[in-house]
Design a protein around this motif. Structure first.
Motif, PDB file in Angstrom:
ATOM      1  N   ALA A 149      -1.271   3.659   0.961  1.00  0.00           N
ATOM      2  CA  ALA A 149      -0.021   3.573   0.198  1.00  0.00           C
ATOM      3  C   ALA A 149       1.062   4.427   0.833  1.00  0.00           C
ATOM      4  CB  ALA A 149      -0.268   4.023  -1.243  1.00  0.00           C
ATOM      5  N   GLY A 264       6.358  -1.488  -2.536  1.00  0.00           N
ATOM      6  CA  GLY A 264       4.930  -1.761  -2.629  1.00  0.00           C
ATOM      7  C   GLY A 264       4.091  -0.521  -2.374  1.00  0.00           C
ATOM      8  N   THR A 268       1.556   1.468  -4.942  1.00  0.00           N
ATOM      9  CA  THR A 268       0.159   1.638  -4.558  1.00  0.00           C
ATOM     10  C   THR A 268      -0.240   3.103  -4.507  1.00  0.00           C
ATOM     11  OG1 THR A 268       0.391  -0.354  -3.212  1.00  0.00           O
ATOM     12  CG2 THR A 268      -1.581   0.953  -2.865  1.00  0.00           C
ATOM     13  N   THR A 271      -1.137   3.899  -7.995  1.00  0.00           N
ATOM     14  CA  THR A 271      -2.203   3.119  -8.623  1.00  0.00           C
ATOM     15  C   THR A 271      -3.560   3.270  -7.941  1.00  0.00           C
ATOM     16  OG1 THR A 271      -1.600   1.172  -7.296  1.00  0.00           O
ATOM     17  CG2 THR A 271      -0.595   1.390  -9.492  1.00  0.00           C
ATOM     18  N   SER A 272      -3.597   3.674  -6.670  1.00  0.00           N
ATOM     19  CA  SER A 272      -4.877   3.736  -5.965  1.00  0.00           C
ATOM     20  C   SER A 272      -5.819   4.757  -6.593  1.00  0.00           C
ATOM     21  CB  SER A 272      -4.664   4.048  -4.479  1.00  0.00           C
ATOM     22  OG  SER A 272      -3.976   5.271  -4.299  1.00  0.00           O
ATOM     23  N   SER A 295      -5.928 -10.489  -8.212  1.00  0.00           N
ATOM     24  CA  SER A 295      -5.244 -10.571  -6.925  1.00  0.00           C
ATOM     25  C   SER A 295      -5.015 -12.007  -6.469  1.00  0.00           C
ATOM     26  CB  SER A 295      -6.044  -9.818  -5.851  1.00  0.00           C
ATOM     27  OG  SER A 295      -7.250 -10.506  -5.527  1.00  0.00           O
ATOM     28  N   THR A 318       5.299  -6.381  -4.695  1.00  0.00           N
ATOM     29  CA  THR A 318       4.795  -5.122  -5.234  1.00  0.00           C
ATOM     30  C   THR A 318       3.453  -5.328  -5.919  1.00  0.00           C
ATOM     31  OG1 THR A 318       7.057  -4.309  -5.552  1.00  0.00           O
ATOM     32  CG2 THR A 318       5.310  -3.192  -6.766  1.00  0.00           C
ATOM     33  N   PHE A 321       0.858  -5.708  -3.242  1.00  0.00           N
ATOM     34  CA  PHE A 321       0.451  -4.423  -2.678  1.00  0.00           C
ATOM     35  C   PHE A 321      -0.517  -3.685  -3.588  1.00  0.00           C
ATOM     36  CE2 PHE A 321       3.859  -4.687   0.453  1.00  0.00           C
ATOM     37  CZ  PHE A 321       3.340  -3.964   1.507  1.00  0.00           C
ATOM     38  N   ILE A 322      -0.325  -3.784  -4.886  1.00  0.00           N
ATOM     39  CA  ILE A 322      -1.185  -3.070  -5.831  1.00  0.00           C
ATOM     40  C   ILE A 322      -2.580  -3.674  -5.874  1.00  0.00           C
ATOM     41  CG2 ILE A 322      -1.559  -2.549  -8.278  1.00  0.00           C
ATOM     42  CD1 ILE A 322       1.492  -2.335  -8.561  1.00  0.00           C
ATOM     43  N   PRO A 325      -4.807  -4.682  -1.679  1.00  0.00           N
ATOM     44  CA  PRO A 325      -5.475  -3.490  -1.141  1.00  0.00           C
ATOM     45  C   PRO A 325      -6.239  -2.714  -2.227  1.00  0.00           C
ATOM     46  CG  PRO A 325      -3.164  -3.575  -0.464  1.00  0.00           C
ATOM     47  CD  PRO A 325      -3.335  -4.567  -1.571  1.00  0.00           C
ATOM     48  N   GLY A 326      -5.770  -2.780  -3.479  1.00  0.00           N
ATOM     49  CA  GLY A 326      -6.409  -2.023  -4.553  1.00  0.00           C
ATOM     50  C   GLY A 326      -7.854  -2.395  -4.793  1.00  0.00           C
TER      51      GLY A 326
END
Length: 411
Positions: A149, A264, A268, A271-272, A295, A318, A321-322, A325-326
């Motif tokens: 992120a 993004g 992230t 949120t990660s 996703s 955005t 991105f969350i 990869p999350g």
């Protein structure tokens, strides 16, 4: 070394994780910076999307090969010494990227950077699994994923800014920036990374190649490798070409791509770690399933976007991105727990090779699928989206067959 959960050792654990996150940040940034630089590199070197896909995959293919080579020695040395040595070599390779005078030498330099960067990723994950107990490993992986992120919220936008405003340096500026930053983190790592040698006490004697083969063919390990491949195919078929598609088809400017990565990455970054805490609290498998299913929406939207208002593009990117990869946070926590501590370095080296090979194949396959039409727009990106969604569905099914073995090494 195993840090017990008292106040002092938890503080040491945080410093340890932040140091590894810094190292992770630079080598992820080195990999990611190529994606938004795509329009500039295609223009400067007069290459097509297939050659650009080769630039991306050269990094991942050599990372896969070096990961297999690392499996012969990664469990036979102090993790700290190995990390610092490989990181120094990665810095040299990244410097060569910035100095490359043409496409061919840039391709070679990217391959060298991948050869060392891929092992760094495996070592980071191995060291986290060596030190952090399974019950806190989701949050720990969230901290490491925060490096992804941070690379998007700070590194990639700054790299793009440098590429656009550094005059004759142009696209080379981001690589010089990564070199300077990496030298700083190398000094931090030398100061704060602890020696990790407990695994050496349990190392098995005998033919190293037979041991690697035994690790690679273990049924649960094979399931983990398949799961890892599906994770990569479910994301890296789409991700490398987002910037190209947004500029060519959706009508976004190259400067707006910086805004997309900034927003993004910011989302992230917050949120990660939250996802990591959710994985520890509600279970890694359950959290992964929810994120993977969610996703599918931004995957579908991203690969079917038409010219829409900028705020709609930003909202979708955005969320992309969350979630995309999350889902790696609980996924990687599960994978790191699929092997016993005494073979974890070997297992993770092979897993890193599988990860890089799969991501390289993903970007290469996507590059072969998509084409440019006469107007310069990208075609058949929707087919890439369908492929990513299919791999995600299979990964969700595969995840429930993966057994975790949260063995904690003794002090």
């Amino acid at each position: 070394m195993n840090l017990a959960p008292d106040h002092t050792s938890r503080r040491r654990e945080r410093v340890f994780l932040l140091t590894l996150a810094g190292i992770q940040f630079t080598h992820i940034l080195d990999f990611m910076i190529m994606m938004p630089l795509g329009p500039q590199l295609i223009r400067v070197f007069q290459i097509d999307t297939h050659q650009f896909g080769l630039l991306l995959s050269s990094y991942t293919f050599t990372a896969a090969a070096s990961g297999l080579l690392a499996a012969t020695y990664i469990d036979r040395y102090d993790r700290r010494k190995l990390m610092l040595t490989l990181y120094a070599l990665f810095i040299v390779a990244t410097l060569c990227c910035g100095l490359a005078p043409n496409f061919t030498l840039l391709l070679v330099a990217r391959a060298l950077a991948g050869a060392f960067g891929g092992i760094l990723g495996a070592l980071v994950q191995t060291m986290v699994a060596d030190v952090v107990p399974f019950e806190r490993r989701g949050q720990a992986m969230g901290t490491i994923m925060a490096a992804f992120a941070l690379s998007t919220v700070a590194g990639v936008p700054l790299g793009l800014f440098l590429a656009s405003h550094m005059g004759t340096l142009g696209w080379r500026a981001p690589f010089f920036f990564i070199v300077l930053l990496s030298c700083g983190f190398l000094a931090v790592g030398y100061r704060y990374l602890p020696s990790l040698t407990d695994h050496l006490q349990r190392i098995r004697s005998g033919n190293v190649f037979q041991q690697i083969y035994a690790v690679a063919r273990e049924p649960n390990h094979l399931k983990a490798y398949v799961f890892m491949s599906l994770l990569m195919l479910g994301g890296f078929t789409v991700i490398p070409y987002v910037a190209l598609y947004y500029t060519a088809n959706v009508g976004m400017s190259e400067s707006f791509i910086t805004v997309i990565y900034l927003c993004g990455g910011t989302a992230t970054f917050f949120t990660s770690r939250l996802i990591g805490k959710m994985a520890d609290r509600h279970g890694k498998l359950r959290t992964y399933r929810v994120l993977a299913l969610a996703s599918l929406v931004p995957l579908l939207v991203t690969t079917h976007l038409v010219p829409v208002p900028w705020w709609a593009v930003l909202l979708n990117s955005t969320v992309f991105f969350i979630l995309v990869p999350g889902r790696m946070v609980p996924g990687m926590a599960m994978i790191t727990a699929a092997a016993a501590p005494q073979v974890r370095g070997t297992f993770m080296s092979i897993a890193s090779s599988v990860q890089m090979l799969a991501s390289g194949m993903a970007s290469l396959i996507a590059g072969l699928i998509i084409t440019h039409n006469a107007a310069g727009q990208i075609e058949r990106y929707n087919l890439v989206g369908y492929l990513a969604m299919a791999c995600t569905f299979i990964a969700i099914w595969m995840a429930r067959h993966l057994k975790v073995a949260p063995a904690i090494p003794a002090d």
